[in-house]
Write a protein that holds these residues in place. Structure first.
Motif, PDB file in Angstrom:
ATOM      1  N   ASN A 300     -48.261 -25.500  29.246  1.00  0.00           N
ATOM      2  CA  ASN A 300     -48.956 -24.623  28.298  1.00  0.00           C
ATOM      3  C   ASN A 300     -48.239 -24.358  26.924  1.00  0.00           C
ATOM      4  N   LEU A 301     -48.921 -24.640  25.901  1.00  0.00           N
ATOM      5  CA  LEU A 301     -48.385 -24.617  24.558  1.00  0.00           C
ATOM      6  C   LEU A 301     -48.594 -23.474  23.832  1.00  0.00           C
ATOM      7  N   GLY A 302     -47.641 -22.918  22.862  1.00  0.00           N
ATOM      8  CA  GLY A 302     -48.018 -21.835  22.042  1.00  0.00           C
ATOM      9  C   GLY A 302     -48.166 -22.324  20.503  1.00  0.00           C
ATOM     10  N   GLY A 303     -48.135 -21.496  19.609  1.00  0.00           N
ATOM     11  CA  GLY A 303     -48.425 -21.873  18.141  1.00  0.00           C
ATOM     12  C   GLY A 303     -49.829 -22.185  17.913  1.00  0.00           C
ATOM     13  N   TYR A 304     -50.786 -21.228  18.135  1.00  0.00           N
ATOM     14  CA  TYR A 304     -52.302 -21.548  17.909  1.00  0.00           C
ATOM     15  C   TYR A 304     -52.886 -20.050  17.914  1.00  0.00           C
ATOM     16  N   GLY A 305     -53.936 -19.923  17.397  1.00  0.00           N
ATOM     17  CA  GLY A 305     -54.863 -18.729  17.272  1.00  0.00           C
ATOM     18  C   GLY A 305     -56.056 -18.966  18.311  1.00  0.00           C
ATOM     19  N   VAL A 306     -56.442 -17.789  18.722  1.00  0.00           N
ATOM     20  CA  VAL A 306     -57.736 -17.687  19.386  1.00  0.00           C
ATOM     21  C   VAL A 306     -58.629 -16.587  18.838  1.00  0.00           C
TER      22      VAL A 306
END
Length: 1653
Positions: A300-306
């Motif tokens: 699972n990746l991080g570094g993005y917005g929802v």
């Protein structure tokens, strides 16, 4: 917990402190509330939303990722980490969980680092940012295993066949693995192997046998494995030795065995040892307790917005189907009760009254649901921005407060609007907004501006890491902290600075002068005319020498003669340019270069009749002197005319020149021209001037370009197109200076430009054009190394300057066994003899291993001279003459000699002549040990290879870290070193030298502060600063007031300083607040954040909830080995508001939903029933490789085709180049990729230019490394092949027959558009073909030409419509049909269903996608993005082989054979649409195109509806329609009031440029506009929204289209059968009233309506 502040309403202040006095009141409120709401609370419990984004590749071991992260810091740390891990005593019982292992791995890595680098390392580890590097190694491991058959003696052939399978199967699997980055297989459970290029070794014993063979007997028949910059080469490796690459994973036993064996062999000089960390599948159990953490499931990746946006639309567009049950994932989150809700802290209340938990929680849920607001009264909005700023600055943790406010804005807006306003804050914000626009956001890291639109977590962490790493190195160099921050604030030179070649001299011959010649006297002399607008391409005729086009050419060359004709033609056509030439002889320039830059004595006497160029120049000068300039230019033109007429294509002969001279001078001659010619040839008249002209060109460095154009000193190609492009580029610069009064009627424009940015010499290796960035290496870390090369390196100086500070350091890498190397060495000496006061020269001998004894002794003598006598006056002359002797006696002679007695004698002779003591040379002779010198040279060669990237034997110049490699054929003169010195000092070094001189040194012995020490410091810092990737732009943040409205975090010990201006209530504010908070936690920077909200709002600035996903150590399980990874969690979302989900991902990411039971376009949480949390999983489908392709001095090569693949599979993806900025994009995964021009016309016409330092070398392949999460931006330049310069890439289809007739079918471009084009830009899924069988009823029998239909749908309702549209198309035609869907917006359910549907109904389909280009103005709303995809990328989203496509709206029902429309003749136009019908008079008030702007703009042309249109893709690409539409879009879209119906307005607006064929009216009928009279003739019916009744689509469909319910039922039955579900009876036959109720209950508003108005 957030600090309570003054200024809140009385109700919210109740939550400040829960005192006993207030507590009774609270209980009363709770009890009163509960009595009326307990029942509803049970049915309407709080609902949450959780989102995860996973990689496409399977998990990678965290342990291996740690090694990769450490190697970014310093290559040696990788090996230190391996040794540390191997020597650690593992106790499995201590490390039973993922969290324990994370702590152990992190502590091992952090032990090698200082803070705060250690914190960034740990954060990067949890972020999994090194995972792509391990995926790249997997690809290389696959290639290693499949690159050659296994040797028989290994005995694994059977395993090989069992694991790999047949060749065809393997190729297919490999192709899929390349794109997705899937896991590596293992061979027969072998977890490690060594690849030597000729063999694979799976057992250490076999490797030992191979290592025991003598090296010369091990001449590999196979090529050595390729080594890349990212590879880990063991520091004890020997460069010339055979390469051995270990593939395996730290933690496995086999890795340890192989590693120990290979380290020992490397230390003995037997091999070059490389490690590529790979965990083959099946080896996880063999890797120890922590070795397999992170493997298995995709990370699972991080570094993005929802974003969950509140959806507020007019039209009801929600699917009335019941929500199907699917996989329910475990609810992992609990609610945070410490967060304040309307002034209450519920964790405190529950601590006091645990018995009332259910009642208190019900009260909390009520408060949460009642606070949601998407509208406020206008007076409540007035100070909302200022109130937000006040809440933030008064909070105990301002960054947390800002994040909580802007990420939950709809829930907090009502409480914000009731705050009492502090006037000081408001006044300061308004005062600041006189200097910066309201709502503008800016951010700078250590002074360098960061592009807020492009910034993402990975890029920011990289930038911060770079600065922290440099700060760490500078601290080790004993530089005080105050100076460290100054160095980190040094900005790179501006890329906008264009250096001009100062060509001013008497050798320029101008044909005209706009200011003085009578032919221009009618032109206006008012300079302000240049500011007046003109039509595109129109020239401004002003009587002022603004544009000086001076051509440098050899008048005997083909290029030179052609250029002369161009000049005369343009001059005669009155182009407003001052034309001139500088003439030179290429042969003479060669002689000058061979003669050490001096004119050869008696050159013309020694070479009679040979040099035609010099003769032409002399004749030109004679004619100019006696008959005028125009006649002289006519003579040059006549020379070319005689050459052409005699059919001598390239070779100019003497009689051509003589004939042209006679012809030119005959009408004006007083004596016979033949006599004059003989006299001139014999007497060598004007030869000195002619030689000086060639010498001038040689000194300017322009002779290597053969012919070139200098436009006001800027270098261009010498053709007409390049001239016009150069004028267009120069015009804005002149206009700007005229506007500001810097150029007036008295200004000499050429003098001004050349004085400001002129250089005396041109060398493309030094003056880059900005597209290719020069290579820099950091020398600071190398100086810090133990036994550093620099500690013992001596330098040469200009006479009597040895004790001066030398900010510029030239390191010459010299191959002493080659003539080129000695030439470079001598040029360095000549450069110092020219008295450079600010530079020193160090020499590094880069021997290629075969140096003989004289070469070794020469190196020894050179070393002794530099170390002992560099302060002596005659040392430079001694070395120069020694080089000349050494070159003549030992390099130019044939045969190898090992005797160096003559060299010894010469050394003593020259030492005496130059007054150098011979004692040192005597001891050098007696103490000479060849092996010792060879070993030292080997050390230098290893250093240059490993740290500078130079192969051995390569010559190079390294100036304060800037590396200029000198390939064969390229020379570097002392003039170039002077140019390099002046440019580098002016641009990069001067500012750093000034800071160094001001340093107040502490903890350093004053005796150490020598000029060498200070010069080393300048070299170290200027080189390392240049390796950073930073903007050259900065901003004056200090002019903004920051007393009341700013967040200031002080940390005097931090080397990182953040300046920011943020509008907290903006989309960029949502992302930045999360990033700043992350930095403050892990780096503790000093920070100054000035809040800049919009002062007067007319609407709510944010209508969404937002979460920025960051990793934490909690993502690693504390109970088992599971790594959950980061997720976005939205707690207590509004139940009755419709939400739509969007992802805010880094620019290079292409993502798609893969798990989503619910409709992510229309989220209504009250429909979740018992489910507490709505879950969605997205997948990183690919990284986007983007690029800009250019052709020097030409427009971008529109339509150029590129293919991309791996070494084994060269064509996996393809694309074409747009005209817009030469842009292109392709889908990739981490790996090593190769880019090349596609077979066919592209590769017939063009070659790619080699990357590098400004050379002209070409290449067939461009290697691209994708090893991080940030994709790649590629700048590539192409040039046309010789003889193809006038050929066009795109040939109109009208010409196809002619071409076929001439050259056969292979070049027939548009009739046979590259049949290889199977995969396209941004990549498509492989074409999925439905299995058509003629024996099964309802499936077979389709024949004829395939009909291609394109559609787009988003949300479950429109996917339901889409299935009905598909059925209606198929039921009305017997021809094959292929559907094309845009993948980005389809739900996982639809993507699962469509293959079954294709098989059942016998059609093909393909999913295509395209990433929105970063340079094209972005749309914010999802619906507008979808509209844009319908029209903006038609030329690049489909394969090149597709010739025509029909767009059909998802909500359309087809009643005719679409083959009829597909075959319709469009009269050669690229687009065909149906005009809006106008027979429904009730709608006249809504027909906006009949009045105002649209009526005037259309000028009688019809306004068309965008629900159905045909695209002739061949014509569309041929006429650059896509490029034109994008240009119009870019112009109009920045106005928010423009293109309100984007997909429809754009083609209608642009139809004067991109013409539209109007289809017959019956091809599209919709009730809203057409009325019932024409319905019977309708071939398609569209469910247009009715702006008058706003009837829901489902209701309208059932009422308007008779066959719609049957088609719907068929589609739903098929869906239910595939998904194994039942259709509820009430859904099958709901009466109209009930359907209406369902629709109204689940009403949503749908913006698509406007597209069809």
């Amino acid at each position: 917990m957030m600090k309570r502040v003054a200024g809140r309403d009385p109700f919210s202040r109740m939550g400040c402190v829960v005192r006993s006095g207030f507590f009774f009141l609270i209980l009363v409120i709770v009890c009163v509330f509960v009595s009326g709401h307990s029942v509803s609370a049970q049915s309407r419990g709080p609902k949450n939303v959780q989102v995860a984004l996973r990689a496409k590749w399977s998990g990678t071991p965290l342990l291996l990722e740690a090694g990769e992260l450490l190697s970014k810091e310093w290559k040696g740390y990788f090996w230190d980490f391996i040794e540390s891990w191997l020597h650690s005593v593992e106790e499995d019982s201590d490390f039973n969980t993922a969290n324990d292992c994370l702590k152990k791995i992190a502590s091992r890595g952090k032990s090698l680092l200082n803070e705060p680098l250690a914190s960034i390392f740990e954060f990067s580890l949890t972020l999994r940012s090194a995972s792509p590097r391990l995926v790249l190694y997997r690809q290389l491991a696959e290639e290693s295993l499949s690159s050659f058959p296994l040797a028989d003696d290994i005995g694994l052939n059977a395993v090989h066949e069992a694991v790999v399978g047949s060749k065809e199967t393997m190729e297919l699997k490999k192709s899929e693995a390349m794109v997705s980055g899937t896991d590596s297989r293992s061979y027969g459970n072998m977890c490690c192997w060594v690849d030597t290029g000729g063999s694979l070794f799976f057992y250490p014993k076999e490797l030992l046998l191979w290592l025991q063979n003598p090296i010369d007997a091990r001449e590999e028949r196979f090529q050595q494995p390729e080594i890349f910059d990212f590879d880990h080469i063991h520091p004890d490796s020997t460069i010339g030795s055979p390469t051995a690459i270990l593939y395996g994973a730290l933690g496995t036993d086999c890795f340890k065995e192989f590693h120990l064996t290979l380290v020992e062999a490397a230390r003995k000089g037997k091999i070059k040892y490389v490690v590529r960390s790979v965990m083959p599948s099946g080896c996880e159990s063999k890797s120890g307790s922590c070795g397999a953490i992170g493997t298995g499931e995709p990370p699972n990746l991080g570094g993005y917005g929802v974003e969950l946006a509140l959806k507020n639309m007019e039209y009801k567009a929600m699917d009335d189907s019941t929500i199907k049950k699917g996989v329910t994932l475990e609810d992992p989150h609990t609610e945070d009760l410490s967060q304040e809700v309307r002034g209450f802290i519920f964790s405190k209340i529950l601590e006091r009254k645990p018995k009332l938990t259910s009642e208190v929680m019900a009260f909390r849920d009520y408060l949460l649901s009642s606070t949601i607001s998407d509208t406020l009264e206008i007076w409540e909005l007035k100070d909302l921005g200022h109130q937000t700023a006040q809440r933030i600055v008064h909070a105990s943790d301002p960054l947390q407060a800002m994040q909580e406010i802007n990420q939950n804005f709809p829930s907090v807006v009502s409480s914000l609007s009731r705050m009492n306003m502090n006037d000081s804050i408001k006044d300061e914000i308004i005062a600041n907004q006189r200097m910066i626009p309201p709502g503008k956001s800016l951010m700078a890291l250590n002074g360098a501006l960061i592009n807020i639109e492009d910034i993402d977590l990975y890029l920011l962490v990289d930038m911060v890491h770079q600065d922290l790493s440099l700060a760490d190195q500078y601290t080790k160099l004993k530089i005080p902290p105050s100076s460290v921050r100054k160095f980190l604030s040094v900005l790179p030179p501006s890329e906008l600075v264009a250096f001009r070649v100062d060509f001013r001299s008497s050798h320029v011959h101008y044909i005209n002068n706009l200011e003085e010649d009578s032919m221009y006297k009618r032109w206006r002399s008012n300079l302000n005319e240049i500011l007046m607008p003109v039509f595109p391409g129109q020239l401004r005729y002003i009587r002022k020498n603004l544009f000086h086009a001076v051509y440098v050419l050899d008048p005997a060359s083909f290029c030179g003669l052609e250029t002369i004709d161009t000049i005369i033609s343009l001059f005669e056509n009155n182009l407003p340019v001052r034309f001139g030439v500088i003439l030179y002889s290429a042969k003479l320039v060669e002689k000058i270069e061979a003669n050490d830059g001096e004119l050869p004595v008696n050159y013309l006497k020694d070479n009679p009749g040979e040099d035609i160029s010099s003769l032409i120049i002399r004749l030109f000068l004679y004619i100019k002197e006696n008959h005028g300039t125009l006649t002289a230019f006519q003579f040059l033109s006549n020379v070319n005319k005689w050459r052409v007429e005699s059919a001598a294509e390239d070779n100019l002969e003497m009689h051509h020149v003589e004939g042209a001279f006679v012809e030119t001078t005959l009408p004006k001659a007083k004596s016979p021209p033949q006599d004059t010619l003989l006299r001139l040839e014999k007497e060598q008249t004007l030869s000195e001037l002619s030689q000086q002209s060639s010498m001038f060109v040689f000194n300017m460095g322009l002779a290597k370009l053969e012919c070139c154009l200098l436009m006001n000193g800027l270098v261009h190609e010498p053709n007409e197109e390049a001239l016009l492009n150069a004028m267009n580029e120069e015009l804005p610069k002149i206009q700007e200076q005229v506007y500001y009064g810097q150029i007036n009627s008295h200004t000499d424009v050429l003098d001004k430009f050349l004085s400001e940015s002129g250089v005396q010499r041109y060398n493309p290796k030094i003056i880059s054009d900005g597209k290719l960035k020069p290579k820099f290496v950091s020398l600071s870390s190398l100086i810090l190394e133990k036994e550093s090369l620099f500690s013992e390196l001596g330098y040469l100086h200009s006479p009597e300057t040895m004790d001066d500070l030398k900010p510029v350091t030239h390191l010459l890498a010299v191959d002493i066994t080659s003539r080129k190397g000695i030439k470079l060495l001598r040029e360095g000496i000549h450069y110092l003899l020219g008295a450079s006061k600010i530079a020193r020269v160090g020499v590094l001998f880069n021997s290629n291993g075969d140096a003989n004894l004289p070469s070794l002794f020469f190196a020894k003598v050179f070393e002794v001279t530099v170390s002992s006598y560099s302060h002596k006056k005659g040392v430079l002359n001694f070395l120069d003459r020694l080089c000349v002797f050494y070159e003549q006696e030992y390099i130019l002679v044939s045969g190898v000699t090992e005797s160096y007695q003559a060299l010894i004698d010469k050394i003593f002779e020259l030492a005496d002549e130059n007054m150098l003591p011979s004692k040192g040379y005597e001891s050098a002779r007696t103490g000479f040990c060849a092996e010792e010198i060879r070993s030292r040279l080997n050390k230098v060669t290893q250093f240059l290879y490993r740290h500078i990237g130079l192969d051995y034997g390569m010559n190079a110049v390294i100036t304060n870290g800037k590396v200029i490699r000198l390939f064969d054929g390229s020379t570097f003169l002392s003039h170039d070193l002077q140019l390099l010195e002046s440019l580098e000092f002016k641009q990069r070094i001067r500012h750093i030298a000034e800071i160094v001189e001001d340093i107040k040194w502490e903890d350093i012995d004053p005796d150490m502060l020598t000029s060498k020490f200070i010069s080393d410091i300048v070299m170290a810092i200027s080189s390392s600063i240049a390796t950073r990737d930073r903007s050259s732009e900065s901003a004056r943040f200090d002019i903004l007031n920051a007393e009341y409205s700013a967040v200031i975090l002080q940390n005097e010990f931090s080397t990182i300083h953040i300046d920011a201006v943020i509008d907290p209530l903006s989309p960029s504010g949502q992302k930045l607040s999360a990033l700043l908070r992350m930095l403050s936690k892990f780096v503790q920077p000093s920070m100054r954040v000035v809040l800049n909200p919009v002062s007067s709002l007319a609407d709510l600035p944010l209508k969404n909830y937002y979460r920025y996903v960051l990793p934490t150590t909690d993502d690693f399980s504390s109970t088992d080995h599971t790594v959950h990874g980061p997720r976005a969690f939205f707690a207590n979302m509004p139940l009755s508001k419709t939400l739509t989900m969007n992802l805010d991902v880094p620019e290079p990411w292409l993502v798609e939903p893969v798990v989503a039971i619910h409709d992510l376009d229309n989220i209504l949480l009250e429909n979740l029933a018992d489910t507490r949390t709505l879950q969605a999983v997205f997948e990183l489908e690919a990284l986007v490789l983007t690029g800009h392709c250019s052709e020097k001095d030409h427009e971008p090569p529109r339509g150029l085709q590129l293919i991309l693949g791996t070494k084994n599979s060269p064509h996996l993806v393809d694309t074409l180049v747009m005209a817009n900025l030469g842009y292109w994009q392709m889908k990739v995964s981490p790996g090593v990729w190769y880019l090349q021009l596609a077979p066919g016309r592209s590769s017939e016409l063009y070659l790619m230019k080699e990357d590098g330092e400004g050379g002209q070398e070409t290449t067939l392949l461009k290697r691209l490394i994708i090893n991080d999460m940030r994709g790649k931006l590629v700048h590539m330049e192409v040039i046309k092949k010789k003889g193809m310069e006038r050929e066009k890439l795109l040939i109109p289809s009208d010409d196809d027959s002619n071409i076929s007739g001439k050259k056969g079918n292979q070049n027939s471009w548009n009739s046979n558009i590259l049949k290889w084009a199977s995969g396209f830009i941004g990549g498509k899924d492989h074409s999925k073909k439905g299995e058509i069988s003629s024996t099964e009823p309802g499936k077979g029998g389709r024949h004829g030409k395939t009909i291609n239909i394109f559609s787009i749908a988003s949300g479950h309702l429109y996917e339901r419509f889409l299935k009905i549209m598909i059925l209606s198309v198929l039921k009305n035609t017997r021809r094959p049909v292929k559907f094309w869907f845009i993948k980005n917006y389809l739900s996982p359910q639809f993507k699962d269903l469509i293959p079954h549907m294709a098989r059942e109904y016998g059609f093909e389909y393909e999913l295509v996608t395209y990433k929105w280009p970063s340079w094209l103005h972005k749309q914010k709303e999802k619906q507008r993005i979808i509209w844009a995809y319908k029209i903006l990328f038609l030329d690049v989203i489909f394969p090149l082989a597709l010739e025509k496509v029909i767009f059909v709206d998802a909500d359309q029902i087809v009643r005719a054979d679409m083959g009829e429309l597909y075959d319709m003749y469009l009269r050669g136009l690229p687009l065909a649409y149906t005009p809006f019908c106008d027979n429904n008079k009730e709608m006249d008030g809504y027909r906006f195109w009949k009045q105002g702007f649209w009526k005037d703009h259309l000028r009688g042309k019809p306004y068309h509806i965008s629900a159905l249109y045909v695209v002739d893709l061949v014509k569309f690409r041929e006429t650059a329609a896509g490029d034109q539409l994008r240009v119009v879009y870019e112009t109009l879209s920045k106005d928010p009031n423009s293109l309100s119906n984007l997909d429809q307005d754009l083609p209608n607006y642009a139809q004067h440029m991109v013409p539209i064929f109007s289809l017959p009216q019956e091809w599209l009928w919709c009730e809203s506009w057409c009325g019932n009279a024409t319905k019977l003739r309708a071939k398609t019916i569209d469910l247009c929204n009715n702006p008058m009744t706003k009837e829901p689509k489902l209701q309208g469909a059932k009422r308007i289209v008779a066959e719609w319910p049957d088609l719907d039922l068929e589609a739903r039955r098929f869906t239910a059968k595939i998904l194994d579900e039942n259709i509820e009876p009430k859904e099958q036959s709901a009466p109209p009233t009930q359907t209406q109720n369902i629709n109204e209950a689940s009403s949503l508003e749908d913006q698509e309506s406007r597209a069809e108005l």
